[in-house]
Scaffold this motif. Structure first.
Motif, PDB file in Angstrom:
ATOM      1  N   THR A  50       0.877  -0.953  -0.273  1.00 40.53           N
ATOM      2  CA  THR A  50      -0.014   0.009  -0.175  1.00 40.53           C
ATOM      3  C   THR A  50       0.678   0.901  -0.233  1.00 40.53           C
ATOM      4  O   THR A  50       0.782   2.414  -0.683  1.00 40.53           O
ATOM      5  CB  THR A  50      -0.786   0.542   1.273  1.00 40.53           C
ATOM      6  OG1 THR A  50      -1.288  -1.518   1.828  1.00 40.53           O
ATOM      7  CG2 THR A  50      -1.802   0.958   0.787  1.00 40.53           C
ATOM      8  N   VAL A  70      -6.564   5.344   3.079  1.00 41.27           N
ATOM      9  CA  VAL A  70      -7.926   4.045   2.901  1.00 41.27           C
ATOM     10  C   VAL A  70      -9.147   3.330   1.768  1.00 41.27           C
ATOM     11  O   VAL A  70      -8.382   1.875   1.725  1.00 41.27           O
ATOM     12  CB  VAL A  70      -9.673   4.397   3.760  1.00 41.27           C
ATOM     13  CG1 VAL A  70     -10.268   3.222   4.599  1.00 41.27           C
ATOM     14  CG2 VAL A  70      -8.856   4.896   5.490  1.00 41.27           C
ATOM     15  N   VAL A  73      -5.706   1.284   0.223  1.00 43.36           N
ATOM     16  CA  VAL A  73      -5.518   0.228   1.582  1.00 43.36           C
ATOM     17  C   VAL A  73      -6.347  -0.938   0.938  1.00 43.36           C
ATOM     18  O   VAL A  73      -6.281  -2.277   1.251  1.00 43.36           O
ATOM     19  CB  VAL A  73      -5.627   0.436   2.994  1.00 43.36           C
ATOM     20  CG1 VAL A  73      -5.399  -0.298   4.420  1.00 43.36           C
ATOM     21  CG2 VAL A  73      -4.298   1.296   3.472  1.00 43.36           C
ATOM     22  N   ILE A  74      -7.877  -1.031   1.546  1.00 43.80           N
ATOM     23  CA  ILE A  74      -9.090  -1.693   0.737  1.00 43.80           C
ATOM     24  C   ILE A  74      -8.874  -2.440  -0.447  1.00 43.80           C
ATOM     25  O   ILE A  74      -8.746  -3.617  -0.040  1.00 43.80           O
ATOM     26  CB  ILE A  74     -10.487  -1.291   0.772  1.00 43.80           C
ATOM     27  CG1 ILE A  74     -10.884   0.008   2.544  1.00 43.80           C
ATOM     28  CG2 ILE A  74     -11.001  -2.208   0.538  1.00 43.80           C
ATOM     29  CD1 ILE A  74     -11.455   1.068   1.955  1.00 43.80           C
ATOM     30  N   THR A  77      -5.487  -4.596  -0.249  1.00 46.17           N
ATOM     31  CA  THR A  77      -5.458  -6.054   1.008  1.00 46.17           C
ATOM     32  C   THR A  77      -6.691  -6.165   0.657  1.00 46.17           C
ATOM     33  O   THR A  77      -5.932  -8.198   0.826  1.00 46.17           O
ATOM     34  CB  THR A  77      -6.396  -5.146   2.395  1.00 46.17           C
ATOM     35  OG1 THR A  77      -5.640  -4.375   2.754  1.00 46.17           O
ATOM     36  CG2 THR A  77      -5.420  -6.049   3.566  1.00 46.17           C
ATOM     37  N   VAL A 129      -7.455  -3.024   9.103  1.00 45.91           N
ATOM     38  CA  VAL A 129      -7.140  -2.174   7.551  1.00 45.91           C
ATOM     39  C   VAL A 129      -9.220  -1.540   8.354  1.00 45.91           C
ATOM     40  O   VAL A 129      -9.508  -0.046   8.916  1.00 45.91           O
ATOM     41  CB  VAL A 129      -7.902  -2.818   6.568  1.00 45.91           C
ATOM     42  CG1 VAL A 129      -8.791  -1.466   5.774  1.00 45.91           C
ATOM     43  CG2 VAL A 129      -6.914  -2.696   6.147  1.00 45.91           C
TER      44      VAL A 129
END
Lengths: 265, 239
Positions: A50, A70, A73-74, A77, A129
């Protein structure tokens, strides 16, 4: 034939569930012991991926808002879970041929162990997360239970792709290279670092052919936009995963006692 | 006289390995392959000690894998009594190097068909038999090859299949443990258990088995008492 295969699969799952469960835990433990930082790598690996994307799209292209972090990251992941689950699951049978040449075990056993091991690692990271999203101002909302459906659809999709590929990879090592090339392409086409809104309207239909594109958008709808995911975006990977998983089980059962006559250990 | 129960019946079995799987291989479209077994027939009775004798490459190991259920035949019929668990004695198959001997003993036993509970109950017995001491709780990748063999053998001795299949009777580990492992294996031969031993040594077959099957080039040459089969086999090898 299919009914027999399915009932044999279900009987075997009950019979082999302990093996799958304890070998999954053993796999995680064994994997963590290979590194000095142990379990920390489970978190560090997606964090570094990320950070790389953030450096390119956030810092260099000047988009440093908390929401974008965010968002990234989502996407990153859940993509890494997908990639690791399919890649490791695909090699599950191939890696354990020395065992399978001595002991008669179903050929979906080791792919499932690998997939569940990748899933455990993801579960741990995903909790972090969600906490990170909360810290950044995206608190848990009433749509959070729907995450379970999206997660279930993705797990089924991973199983559905990994099982037939594990059969092919046991016979032909080329499968691994083909799948990795497809993944390289899908990585850029799944909307990990851009929003689906940026895809031109006339290309949207093709964009959503990739089931991961819809799933990533669904996660973001729930966590970032506090809204319910679009039903079709979850149903499509769910159905596709279901059909592919059944096909995978049929393939595994079909090659059960034939595989070791065709591959060298 | 009571008729003995047939638990395995091998009838005119043929088995072919196919390894031509390359786009530039001329044989990729043919159904040709290597017939490891051409025409093998024999029966296994409950509780007997059956020896399978033959030269290297005669198809003995393939036959064991077939009986264990790892591979299937391409022709002929194989009858295995319903629910029968035939197991090859595999030493240390699937050991995970980063896990301890104790963890591996449990996982290995589960792969060989035992429940976790059963393995947890006999893990101390395995530790004692293996004579690994404190090493039993150390990662397996710190073991010497002899220690790995000791662990594998100790686990295998705790797993009690209906039919035990041995591919050669070999001593495991150093002199002391080899003697102990040979004794443990010979105990299996004097028990009620059904044992199938494959070997190219007629003396071993003669010493331990009740009956013998001689296989050559994937075909059954002879089936009968160990005296007769061993004698004919030895003569044929010397000819």
């Amino acid at each position: 034939m299919t009914n027999k295969t399915l009932s044999q699969f279900l009987t075997n799952i009950v019979r082999y569930k302990d093996i799958v469960w304890y070998r999954t835990l053993a796999q995680l433990k064994s994997e963590s012991k290979q590194f000095y930082l142990g379990y920390i790598w489970f978190l560090l690996e997606p964090a570094l991926a990320t950070a790389t994307l953030f450096l390119v799209f956030g810092v260099i292209l000047n988009n440093k808002s908390g929401e974008f972090v965010v968002f990234l990251v989502i996407g990153m992941t859940v993509w890494q879970w997908f990639e690791a689950g399919v890649n490791e699951g695909m090699m599950g049978t191939k890696m354990k041929l020395p065992i399978l040449s001595q002991i008669p075990l179903p050929k979906y056993l080791f792919p499932l162990v690998q997939i569940f091991s990748a899933t455990w690692k993801f579960a741990f990271v995903f909790m972090v997360v969600l906490t990170f999203a909360w810290v950044c101002g995206f608190a848990p909302n009433k749509h959070y239970p729907e995450l379970l459906i999206v997660l279930g659809a993705q797990l089924l999709l991973i199983v559905g792709i990994a099982l037939p590929c594990s059969v092919a990879a046991s016979y032909y090592e080329d499968t691994m290279r083909v799948v990795q090339s497809v993944f390289r392409l899908l990585f850029y086409l799944s909307g990990i670092f851009f929003s689906a809104e940026k895809v031109p309207e006339e290309l949207k239909m093709w964009f959503y052919v990739n089931p991961m594109a819809g799933l990533i958008e669904s996660y973001r709808a729930i966590i970032l936009h506090q809204s319910a995911p679009e039903l079709s975006l979850v149903l499509y990977p769910l159905m596709l995963g279901c059909v592919m998983a059944i096909l995978g089980v049929i393939c595994c059962v079909a090659i059960d006692k034939k595989l070791m006559k065709s591959v060298a250990v | 006289m009571n008729e003995r129960e047939v638990i395995i019946r091998v009838s005119n079995i043929g088995l072919c390995y196919n390894t031509h799987r390359q786009v530039f291989s001329k044989k990729r479209h043919t159904k040709e392959g290597f017939w490891a077994l051409e025409d093998v027939s024999f029966e296994v009775y409950k509780g007997e000690k059956l020896g399978i004798i033959g030269r290297n490459g005669s198809g003995k190991s393939t036959l064991m894998k077939l009986l264990a259920g790892v591979i299937c035949q391409d022709r002929g019929e194989l009858y295995v009594k319903k629910g029968l668990h035939a197991q090859l004695l595999s030493l240390g198959v699937g050991l995970e190097g980063h896990l301890s001997g104790r963890e591996n003993a449990v996982l290995n036993g589960m792969l060989l068909g035992k429940t976790r509970k059963y393995m947890l109950n006999c893990v101390e017995k395995i530790k004692e038999f293996s004579e690994l001491g404190d090493f039993f709780d150390c990662p397996v990748n710190t073991y010497s090859s002899g220690m790995v063999a000791r662990l594998g053998f100790s686990v295998a001795m705790e797993v009690e299949p209906d039919v035990l299949m041995l591919d050669e009777l070999l001593g495991v580990g150093d002199v002391g443990f080899a003697e102990k492992s040979n004794k443990a294996m010979e105990e299996k031969f004097s028990s009620e258990k059904t044992v199938i031993l494959i070997s190219h040594n007629p003396n071993t077959i003669h010493r331990l088995c009740d009956r013998a099957v001689w296989i050559d080039n994937g075909r059954t040459v002879m089936e009968g008492s160990t005296d007769v089969v061993s004698e004919k086999y030895t003569k044929a090898m010397k000819a």
